[in-house]
Enzyme design. Structure first.
Site, PDB file in Angstrom:
ATOM      1  NE  ARG A 155     -20.343  12.163  32.209  1.00 46.32           N
ATOM      2  CZ  ARG A 155     -20.110  10.896  31.652  1.00 46.32           C
ATOM      3  NH1 ARG A 155     -20.664   9.788  32.405  1.00 46.32           N
ATOM      4  NH2 ARG A 155     -19.749  10.681  30.559  1.00 46.32           N
ATOM      5  N   GLY A 188       6.127  -2.219   3.413  1.00 42.00           N
ATOM      6  CA  GLY A 188       5.539  -2.750   4.633  1.00 42.00           C
ATOM      7  C   GLY A 188       5.829  -4.193   4.845  1.00 42.00           C
ATOM      8  CG  ASP A 189       3.780  -6.926   7.279  1.00 37.40           C
ATOM      9  OD1 ASP A 189       3.223  -6.225   6.536  1.00 37.40           O
ATOM     10  OD2 ASP A 189       3.250  -7.576   8.270  1.00 37.40           O
ATOM     11  CG  MET A 238      -7.619   2.562   5.662  1.00 39.66           C
ATOM     12  SD  MET A 238      -6.600   2.860   4.023  1.00 39.66           S
ATOM     13  CE  MET A 238      -7.380   2.184   2.866  1.00 39.66           C
ATOM     14  CB  THR A 245       2.747   0.568   5.870  1.00 37.63           C
ATOM     15  OG1 THR A 245       1.275   0.460   6.348  1.00 37.63           O
ATOM     16  CG2 THR A 245       3.695   0.233   7.341  1.00 37.63           C
ATOM     17  NE  ARG A 274      -2.128  -4.492  -1.356  1.00 38.43           N
ATOM     18  CZ  ARG A 274      -1.926  -3.662  -0.131  1.00 38.43           C
ATOM     19  NH1 ARG A 274      -0.960  -4.177   0.361  1.00 38.43           N
ATOM     20  NH2 ARG A 274      -2.638  -2.767   0.337  1.00 38.43           N
ATOM     21  CB  SER A 275       3.622  -8.967  -7.280  1.00 35.23           C
ATOM     22  OG  SER A 275       4.241 -10.296  -7.833  1.00 35.23           O
ATOM     23  NE  ARG A 329      -5.182  -5.847   4.749  1.00 38.44           N
ATOM     24  CZ  ARG A 329      -4.905  -5.644   3.587  1.00 38.44           C
ATOM     25  NH1 ARG A 329      -5.776  -5.922   2.756  1.00 38.44           N
ATOM     26  NH2 ARG A 329      -3.797  -5.342   3.135  1.00 38.44           N
ATOM     27  CG  ASP A 387      -2.099  -0.410   8.009  1.00 43.73           C
ATOM     28  OD1 ASP A 387      -2.905   0.844   7.849  1.00 43.73           O
ATOM     29  OD2 ASP A 387      -2.165  -1.525   7.510  1.00 43.73           O
ATOM     30  CG  ASP A 397       1.207  -2.964  10.274  1.00 42.81           C
ATOM     31  OD1 ASP A 397       1.860  -2.018   9.579  1.00 42.81           O
ATOM     32  OD2 ASP A 397       0.260  -3.767   9.791  1.00 42.81           O
ATOM     33  CB  ALA A 405     -13.382   8.217  19.498  1.00 41.21           C
ATOM     34  CD  GLU A 406     -18.253  10.192  23.259  1.00 35.84           C
ATOM     35  OE1 GLU A 406     -18.095  10.035  22.075  1.00 35.84           O
ATOM     36  OE2 GLU A 406     -18.216  11.040  24.115  1.00 35.84           O
ATOM     37  NE  ARG A 409      14.253  15.983  -2.407  1.00 34.97           N
ATOM     38  CZ  ARG A 409      14.921  16.391  -1.246  1.00 34.97           C
ATOM     39  NH1 ARG A 409      14.872  15.858  -0.161  1.00 34.97           N
ATOM     40  NH2 ARG A 409      15.492  17.733  -1.248  1.00 34.97           N
ATOM     41  CB  ALA A 410      16.142  10.446   1.348  1.00 35.20           C
ATOM     42  N   GLY A 426       0.845  -1.198  -0.104  1.00 39.33           N
ATOM     43  CA  GLY A 426      -0.042  -0.083   0.025  1.00 39.33           C
ATOM     44  C   GLY A 426       0.845   1.297   0.042  1.00 39.33           C
TER      45      GLY A 426
HETATM   46  O1  F6P Z   1      -1.763  -1.612   4.361  1.00 44.37           O
HETATM   47  C1  F6P Z   1      -2.043  -0.507   4.320  1.00 44.37           C
HETATM   48  C2  F6P Z   1      -3.564  -0.403   3.958  1.00 44.37           C
HETATM   49  O2  F6P Z   1      -4.005   0.785   3.811  1.00 44.37           O
HETATM   50  C3  F6P Z   1      -4.375  -0.852   5.318  1.00 44.37           C
HETATM   51  O3  F6P Z   1      -4.667  -0.220   6.174  1.00 44.37           O
HETATM   52  C4  F6P Z   1      -5.719  -1.281   4.382  1.00 44.37           C
HETATM   53  O4  F6P Z   1      -6.270  -2.343   4.882  1.00 44.37           O
HETATM   54  C5  F6P Z   1      -4.947  -1.822   2.954  1.00 44.37           C
HETATM   55  O5  F6P Z   1      -3.953  -1.384   2.807  1.00 44.37           O
HETATM   56  C6  F6P Z   1      -5.867  -1.490   2.076  1.00 44.37           C
HETATM   57  O6  F6P Z   1      -5.261  -2.250   0.702  1.00 44.37           O
HETATM   58  P1  F6P Z   1      -5.928  -1.978  -0.918  1.00 44.37           P
HETATM   59  O7  F6P Z   1      -5.714  -0.607  -1.049  1.00 44.37           O
HETATM   60  O8  F6P Z   1      -5.006  -2.919  -1.477  1.00 44.37           O
HETATM   61  O9  F6P Z   1      -7.002  -2.195  -0.597  1.00 44.37           O
END
Ligand code: F6P
Length: 329
Positions: free
Chosen positions: A219, A109-110, A177, A133, A79-80, A179, A135, A137, A194-195, A28-29, A18
């Site tokens: 309240r 990403g990972d 976002m 990424t 993504r391949s 996942r 995320d 993560d 947020a609550e 660039r760097a 993503g």
């Molecule tokens: O990994 C980054 C991310 O944006 C996730 O948060 C999301 O679930 C996923 O990619 C969406 O992927 P795609 O753009 O391929 O639908």
């Protein structure tokens, strides 16, 4: 950490998975740091897709001019599924060899790092990863490129939603976002007041959220916002709205922020992080270090073996999620 002794003359760079705001700043760097060290640079277009399909082009300092402020990635990403198989990786390795690529920087990403690790193990192509990424993560790095921008983009949307929620005395469920991870949800939820926050790591339930909203109403609260991470598929917010409607009869409004969180101009924090990490990746390769990712530990840049990065999970902090509930009174 793995090492290699071959002198690098030609460096390949690619963005994968993503896209994330700040990937261009990292590209660039990498390009400018490498050319500054008298290396030639080639860009591999669309990540592993272009590696397999042989879309590999020479790039120079001018190619990366005027991109530090742009979202997305000018060398495209992908993504391949073919690359997940040894035959796909063999095809990619043959193309890289034909172009004389000695080493590479992978910005992704990972999943992208799993591919990079396999290329090193199976074909001895030295690679250093730069975590990009939204995320956040990736195990082994406190921060990833794009997270700060995505959080700020989502937050801007929440602030706008709050205006209309307050004007109509409404309950909103905002889906962000992430996942498999609740980093965006927890940061946006806390910063957006947020609550309750629903995330893979969160222990909250519809019952708890409803009780909290009822307490707020008692309240004198007239509007509420719940934030949820998308989960396995976008649309989780609609499931929550249905569950709340069944339980209470309330008509919760749903707002799915979606891919707009991935676009836009990177924040200063992301541009700085990307610039530092991109240059550090080139430095590591020039020292003969590979099969690693450049991560952050506090303000420091560190090298983390890809094996460790890809075999471990980084979970969002529950403390942000519980703090958001404590403060939303
Ligand atoms: O990994 C980054 C991310 O944006 C996730 O948060 C999301 O679930 C996923 O990619 C969406 O992927 P795609 O753009 O391929 O639908």
């Amino acid at each position: 950490m793995a090492t290699f002794s071959k002198k690098i003359q030609k460096l390949g760079v690619y963005t994968s998975g993503g896209d994330a705001p700040g990937m261009n700043a990292a590209l660039r760097a990498v390009v400018r740091a490498a050319i500054g060290q008298n290396l030639e640079v080639v860009g591999i277009m669309q990540g592993y897709v272009g590696m397999i399909e042989n879309h590999i082009e020479a790039i120079d300092q001018r190619f990366v001019a005027n991109i530090i402020q742009r979202g997305g990635t000018v060398i495209k990403t992908g993504r391949s599924t073919e690359f997940t198989k040894p035959e796909g990786r063999a095809k990619a390795a043959a193309n890289l060899k034909a172009h004389g690529v000695d080493a590479m920087v992978c910005i992704g990403g990972d999943g992208s790092f799993r591919g990079a690790h396999a290329l090193w193990e199976e074909h001895q192509i030295p690679i250093v990863g730069v975590p990009g990424t939204i995320d956040n993560d990736i195990f082994g790095s406190d921060k990833t490129i794009g997270f700060d921008t995505a959080v700020n983009t989502a937050l801007e949307a929440i602030d706008r939603i709050r205006d209309t929620a307050a004007s109509h005395d409404r309950l909103f469920i905002v889906e962000v976002m992430g996942r498999n991870s609740g980093f965006i949800a927890s940061a946006v939820g806390l910063a957006g007041g947020a609550e309750e926050i629903f995330a893979p790591e969160s222990l909250t339930t519809v019952d708890k959220a409803v009780d909290r909203i009822k307490d707020g109403i008692a309240r004198g609260k007239t509007s509420s916002i719940l934030v949820t991470a998308e989960g396995q598929k976008p649309g989780r917010a609609y499931d929550l709205a249905d569950a709340i409607r069944k339980k209470t009869g309330w008509d919760a409004k749903v707002c799915i922020l979606g891919h707009q969180q991935r676009g836009g101009s990177p924040t200063a924090a992301d541009r700085i992080l990307a610039s530092r990490m991109g240059a550090a990746a080139v430095d590591s390769l020039l020292k003969g270090h590979c099969d690693i990712m450049i991560g952050t530990e506090g303000e420091k840049l560190i090298e983390v073996p890809l094996d460790i990065v890809t075999k471990n999970e980084k979970k969002a902090h529950l403390d942000l999620i519980s703090l958001a509930s404590v403060l939303a009174t």
